[in-house]
Enzyme design. Structure first.
Site, PDB file in Angstrom:
ATOM      1  N   GLY A 104      -7.182  57.651  10.210  1.00  2.00           N
ATOM      2  CA  GLY A 104      -5.950  57.505  10.565  1.00  2.00           C
ATOM      3  C   GLY A 104      -5.135  58.070  11.678  1.00  2.00           C
ATOM      4  O   GLY A 104      -4.203  58.083  12.565  1.00  2.00           O
ATOM      5  N   GLU A 111      -0.439  56.950   5.501  1.00  2.00           N
ATOM      6  CA  GLU A 111      -1.019  57.089   4.056  1.00  2.00           C
ATOM      7  C   GLU A 111      -2.120  57.551   4.072  1.00  2.00           C
ATOM      8  O   GLU A 111      -2.914  57.106   3.740  1.00  2.00           O
ATOM      9  CB  GLU A 111      -0.439  56.538   2.872  1.00  2.00           C
ATOM     10  N   LYS A 131      -8.690  61.515   9.183  1.00  2.00           N
ATOM     11  CA  LYS A 131      -9.948  60.779  10.331  1.00  2.00           C
ATOM     12  C   LYS A 131      -9.126  59.711  10.999  1.00  2.00           C
ATOM     13  O   LYS A 131      -9.628  59.434  12.224  1.00  2.00           O
ATOM     14  CB  LYS A 131     -11.465  60.690  10.601  1.00  2.00           C
ATOM     15  N   GLY A 143      -5.498  55.456   4.386  1.00  2.99           N
ATOM     16  CA  GLY A 143      -6.636  55.809   4.271  1.00  2.99           C
ATOM     17  C   GLY A 143      -7.088  56.789   4.611  1.00  2.99           C
ATOM     18  O   GLY A 143      -6.514  57.690   4.387  1.00  2.99           O
ATOM     19  N   SER A 144      -7.986  57.380   5.298  1.00  2.00           N
ATOM     20  CA  SER A 144      -9.098  58.377   5.665  1.00  2.00           C
ATOM     21  C   SER A 144      -8.039  59.180   6.576  1.00  2.00           C
ATOM     22  O   SER A 144      -7.162  58.479   7.102  1.00  2.00           O
ATOM     23  CB  SER A 144      -9.840  58.712   5.634  1.00  2.00           C
TER      24      SER A 144
END
Length: 486
Positions: A237, A254, A235, A232-233
């Site tokens: 993550g 990832e 932020k 995901g993003s």
């Protein structure tokens, strides 16, 4: 198709299909025409706990199962995906607005990763290593971590859920999968159904359809999972990594990218245009590896720009069910609004608009801009939509500096008539992946896939799955007698 979604609009916990016990529903919409596909009563913290406990109970027996027997499950899942390819493709088109081309691309990769998972069951190997102590034998075993939590995104939900779920199971773990709330079927319960039909023992794979608004960090903080695999993003993550570290868990992240496709002065311009258009606009630009920035040597910039703009103008936007459509809808209205905002900000900052697409509901047509100010924040961030920035540069040194001038480091590409020049260029770029004379969007089953900087931690695919989803255990055997100082 609607009954297909309705049948799978449940939680899948401990081998049973059941409704969630939350007080509200996640509504699954087709992003192109807003058709209601399904309604899923949300899973609560109690269901998350039940799912993790079920995986924990089932995992010990699964880990003790002969890996050749485990392998047979993945062979069967692969056959089921092949048999059901047409209906899975229709589900991808309906739930996430993927075009027919995109659905075929995602299914092709999913099958390749399942073929690799078949072999992964047999991959773990132990070692015997020397000891300085006489009579001692050091054995190092490669063992499953236990239970893995998987959080998957909305853009390639079938592939990116399978990409962690299948290897984690193949290596002897239990799994709890939380799909993105915009793609709960394709990214979640459809996968549970395939594994159930393939004969995976109940409890090993669980799917909870839920939202942070309901469960907070319960999925991350739960004591059972030892690894969280998140796509995901950056932020989100960062938050996942922080919570995992505080709870002594490993995280595999990832995350997003701000990839550049670079066209050097000796490139095949026509070929570079084809690569750049695909790399920016595949699946409406909703790809972490997409070429956000297209950097072109000034000596070929006019020719490249003319041909790039001409090709972009031929991309048909519209109904993803139409085989001629290249640009379908983005996933939801907030994404559509954000993309429109990027174009407006670029124009306000003085950018030149070469192509300006219109936005109708979730259908965002391509835009191409140049002359974006060098200090613009837009050149630093990930743009998850069909907007291309063309950036001219003077010489290779400036190109390297510009490519690296971003917090991200996922993918990228360089086009040149000299392959070794391209390889040397690639070595200077701070990314986990880089491609010479190709696009920026690639994934293969046995290469180490992942990013540097804000684009992630860890790698997936091939042997790196062993690092992600197993751990090493040292057992020593003293064949003689040790001497002790007291």
């Amino acid at each position: 198709m609607s009954s297909y979604f309705t049948d799978l609009a449940q939680q899948y916990i401990d081998g049973e299909w059941r409704p969630g016990t939350g007080s509200w529903d996640i509504i699954d919409f087709n992003p192109y025409d807003d058709e209601k596909l399904a309604s899923v009563t949300i899973a609560t913290v109690d269901e998350v706990d039940a799912a993790y406990r079920a995986a924990e109970r089932a995992q010990k027996q699964w880990a003790a199962t002969n890996p050749y027997a485990r392998r047979a499950v993945f062979e069967k899942v692969l056959r089921l995906v092949e048999d059901r390819e047409a209906e899975i493709s229709e589900a991808i088109i309906a739930e996430l607005g993927g075009t027919r081309l995109k659905a075929a691309f995602e299914l092709h990769l999913a099958k390749e990763f399942l073929r690799e998972a078949v072999h992964l069951s047999l991959r773990p190997e132990g070692r015997i290593i020397p000891s300085p102590v006489d009579g001692k034998e050091n054995r190092v075993y490669r063992v499953p971590v236990g239970v893995v939590g998987v959080i998957s995104p909305f853009n390639f939900p079938f592939l990116l859920s399978l990409k962690s779920v299948a290897p984690a199971l193949a290596l002897g773990n239990g799994v709890v999968l939380k799909p993105h709330q915009d793609t709960p079927i394709v990214g979640g319960t459809l996968i549970a159904k395939l594994f159930e039909d393939a004969g995976l023992p109940g409890g090993l794979l669980n799917v909870v359809v839920t939202d942070v608004a309901e469960i907070g960090d319960a999925f991350l903080e739960h004591p059972v999972p030892k690894v969280i695999s998140f796509t995901g993003s950056d932020k989100v993550g960062r938050h996942v990594a922080t919570v995992c570290a505080a709870n002594f868990k490993r995280s595999v992240l990832e995350l997003g990218g701000n990839s550049a496709l670079v066209v050097l002065d000796d490139a095949d311009v026509d070929y570079a245009v084809d690569a750049a258009v695909f790399s920016r606009f595949v699946h409406q630009g909703q790809v972490c590896m997409a070429a956000n920035r297209v950097l072109v040597d000034r000596s070929v910039a006019d020719e490249f720009t003319e041909k790039f703009v001409a090709k972009v103008k031929t991309l048909k936007a519209g109904d993803p069910r139409d085989p001629a459509t290249v640009i379908g809808p983005v996933i939801n209205s907030s994404q559509a609004d954000a993309i429109a905002g990027v174009v407006e900000q670029a124009v306000a900052e003085g950018a030149t608009v070469l192509v300006r697409g219109t936005t109708t509901d979730n259908l965002v047509e391509p835009s191409v801009l140049t002359d974006v100010p060098a200090d613009s924040a837009l050149l630093q961030q990930e743009v998850f939509g069909p907007v291309a920035f063309l950036v001219p540069f003077d010489g290779e040194e400036e190109a390297v500096r510009l490519v690296n001038d971003t917090p991200y480091g996922l993918s990228g590409a360089v086009h040149t008539g000299d392959i070794e020049r391209g390889v040397n260029f690639a070595k200077r770029i701070d990314t986990g992946m880089f491609h010479v004379n190709d696009g920026t969007v690639h994934d293969e089953p046995i290469v180490p896939f992942g990013g540097e900087k804000h684009s992630g931690i860890g790698r997936l695919n091939g042997d790196t799955m062993l690092d992600a989803f197993t751990t090493q255990k040292w057992i020593s055997v003293q064949h003689g007698r040790s001497g002790f100082p007291f």
